[in-house]
Every structure is written in C-alpha cells, then in structure tokens.
Design an enzyme around this catalytic site. Sequence first.
Site, short mmCIF file in Angstrom:
data_model
loop_
_atom_site.label_atom_id
_atom_site.label_comp_id
_atom_site.label_asym_id
_atom_site.label_seq_id
_atom_site.Cartn_x
_atom_site.Cartn_y
_atom_site.Cartn_z
CG ASP A 113 -2.59 54.05 16.93
OD1 ASP A 113 -3.01 53.17 17.70
OD2 ASP A 113 -1.60 54.78 17.21
CG HIS A 137 -7.92 49.82 22.23
ND1 HIS A 137 -7.80 49.95 23.59
CD2 HIS A 137 -6.66 49.56 21.76
CE1 HIS A 137 -6.53 49.80 23.94
NE2 HIS A 137 -5.83 49.54 22.85
#
Length: 120
Positions: free
Chosen positions: A33, A104
Amino acid sequence: MTYDPENIFAKILRGEIPCDKVHEDDTTLAFKDINPQAPTHVLVIPKGAYESMDDFSANASDTEIAGFFRAVGKVARDQGAVDAGYRILANTGVDAHQEVPHFHIHIFAGRDLGGMIKRA
Ligand code: 5GP
C-alpha cells in the site's frame, strides 16, 4: 455499477503506473500500500475487472476465487505475518469507505492491530 477501467488499480495492472510488487500469479497481483497503516500493509487484487467483493463473489470463476484466496494466504505467509497474526479487510461500498473501485483485500500485520471496528 459499471467497472471503471481508469481506476488506479486497473492502471497498475496494465503497467501504466508502478507498484511495489510482492506477488503475482495467473489470477492475482499483490503490492505494498502506498500509504501504509501498519508495518506490513499489502493489497491483494484479482487481475479480473471486479469492482468490489460483491462483484467478485457473484461473478468471478471458481478458478479466480480459489487462486485469489490462496494468494492472500501465501502473501501473508511470505510476509512473515502468520506467527504474530494479521488482519485482512475488504472495504465494500460507501459505508465501508471503499476508495478504489477494484476489489482488493488489505493485509495488515507487524504490530498490535487493536480492536476490530470503530464503535458507533
Ligand atoms: P480502500 O479504502 O479502497 O479499501 O483502500 C484503497 C487503498 O489503496 C488505500 O489504502 C490507499 O492507500 C491505496 N492506494 C491508493 N492509490 C494507490 C496507489 O497508487 N498505489 C498503491 N500501492 N496503493 C494505493
């Protein structure tokens, strides 16, 4: 809702913007991320065009679903997250504050992750 092919994860899948990749196979891509919320914060996404958990669970093939969830477990193992524990999270829709409209799963690990959900 129609899948938006210009969402940021679609661009990552097409190689139009870079990512810090940690896993790739036929069905699935995983990468760090960009704004980590824990020492380990990885996003796992299917390569298919599914906007949410709802879309993926209703419309993906058995091969895509099995490949995806096996990849989630493998990435957590590869990140060394199993012994101390980890959390997976899939924000879905408005109330969950889903920002990117490509399904996701977040994997968080590396510290005490606190309680499960914000209290009302
Ligand atoms: P959501 O709120 O949709 O569940 O989470 C979207 C996540 O995508 C956020 O944690 C955000 O930091 C991450 N993100 C947004 N844009 C990018 C990007 O361009 N690259 C990476 N690696 N992560 C991104």
